[in-house]
Design a protein around this motif. Structure first.
Motif, PDB file in Angstrom:
ATOM      1  N   ALA A   9     -38.915   1.013 -59.763  1.00 20.24           N
ATOM      2  CA  ALA A   9     -39.447  -0.323 -59.479  1.00 20.24           C
ATOM      3  C   ALA A   9     -39.116  -1.213 -60.665  1.00 20.24           C
ATOM      4  O   ALA A   9     -39.016  -0.734 -61.807  1.00 20.24           O
ATOM      5  N   SER A  10     -38.937  -2.500 -60.412  1.00 22.91           N
ATOM      6  CA  SER A  10     -38.739  -3.433 -61.525  1.00 22.91           C
ATOM      7  C   SER A  10     -39.231  -4.818 -61.120  1.00 22.91           C
ATOM      8  O   SER A  10     -39.547  -5.055 -59.951  1.00 22.91           O
ATOM      9  N   ARG A  11     -39.276  -5.689 -62.116  1.00 22.48           N
ATOM     10  CA  ARG A  11     -39.737  -7.066 -61.883  1.00 22.48           C
ATOM     11  C   ARG A  11     -38.572  -8.007 -62.126  1.00 22.48           C
ATOM     12  O   ARG A  11     -37.855  -7.861 -63.120  1.00 22.48           O
ATOM     13  N   HIS A  47     -40.263  -8.729 -57.225  1.00 23.48           N
ATOM     14  CA  HIS A  47     -40.117  -7.299 -57.514  1.00 23.48           C
ATOM     15  C   HIS A  47     -38.945  -6.684 -56.766  1.00 23.48           C
ATOM     16  O   HIS A  47     -38.562  -7.164 -55.693  1.00 23.48           O
ATOM     17  N   HIS A  72     -33.459  -8.369 -64.184  1.00 27.17           N
ATOM     18  CA  HIS A  72     -34.774  -7.770 -63.967  1.00 27.17           C
ATOM     19  C   HIS A  72     -35.279  -7.129 -65.253  1.00 27.17           C
ATOM     20  O   HIS A  72     -34.545  -7.023 -66.241  1.00 27.17           O
ATOM     21  N   GLN A 116     -46.735  -4.335 -54.775  1.00 28.85           N
ATOM     22  CA  GLN A 116     -46.873  -4.077 -56.208  1.00 28.85           C
ATOM     23  C   GLN A 116     -46.296  -2.697 -56.486  1.00 28.85           C
ATOM     24  O   GLN A 116     -47.027  -1.719 -56.648  1.00 28.85           O
TER      25      GLN A 116
END
Ligand code: FAD
Length: 145
Positions: A9-11, A47, A72, A116
């Motif tokens: 996962a990343s933002r 995300h 990201h 999330q």
């Protein structure tokens, strides 16, 4: 060949726009086909959640490159395991824009109503991506942005 599956996962560094998503998907599609990598990228405005499958050395090299991508941040490994066969064999990089998904399946895979991915277990992330992949195969998932 040692086949592995990796989920992270990343933002996104800034709110995602169409140009950024298209640039990532087009590079991923071309490069992954050449390297026999398959996978799926889900995203909302902020995300990413991505699964990569392929030869361990090739997947590890790609993940290292993805980690340094300035588009990201906070990339977090959720799952890394050996697999006997691919679970996302159809796409060099399938994709799904969660912003546009009616009747979001998120609630079935996490206690959270919004996306999330940092809060998800590896197993929950895999089952969400598997469901999105199925929806995409059936033509029901929006892609691009
Ligand atoms: P180049 O394309 O020559 O880029 C050089 C550097 O600039 C790299 O650090 C690159 O990350 C960065 N960069 C490239 N384009 C831009 C841009 N438009 N804006 C800002 N910085 C940029 N690549 C794949 O091959 N397969 C994937 O499955 C894949 N998934 C990705 C998922 C996410 C969420 C993100 C953010 C990127 C993904 N990428 C993927 C892209 C990957 O990070 C590299 O950009 C790509 O592999 C090209 O690397 P390169 O060494 O050829 O560098």
């Amino acid at each position: 060949m040692s086949l592995v599956q990796l989920i992270y996962a990343s933002r996104s560094t800034k709110p995602l726009d169409l140009d950024t998503v298209e640039a990532i998907l087009s590079k991923a599609g071309r490069h992954n086909s050449e390297c026999n990598i398959t996978g799926f990228l889900a995203f909302d405005s902020n995300h990413f959640l991505q699964v990569l499958e392929g030869d361990a050395r090739v997947v590890n090299d790609l993940y290292r490159r993805i980690l340094t991508d300035p588009r990201h941040t906070r990339a977090t490994l959720l799952l890394y395991r050996r697999i006997d066969r691919r679970e996302f064999p159809l796409w060099a990089m399938g994709d799904c824009d969660l912003n546009g998904l009616a009747n979001s399946p998120l609630a079935r895979h996490s206690a959270l109503r919004s996306f999330q991915p940092f809060e998800m277990t590896g197993e929950a992330a895999l089952s969400l991506l598997t469901e999105l992949n199925q929806i995409r195969i059936q033509g029901g998932a929006p892609h691009g942005i």
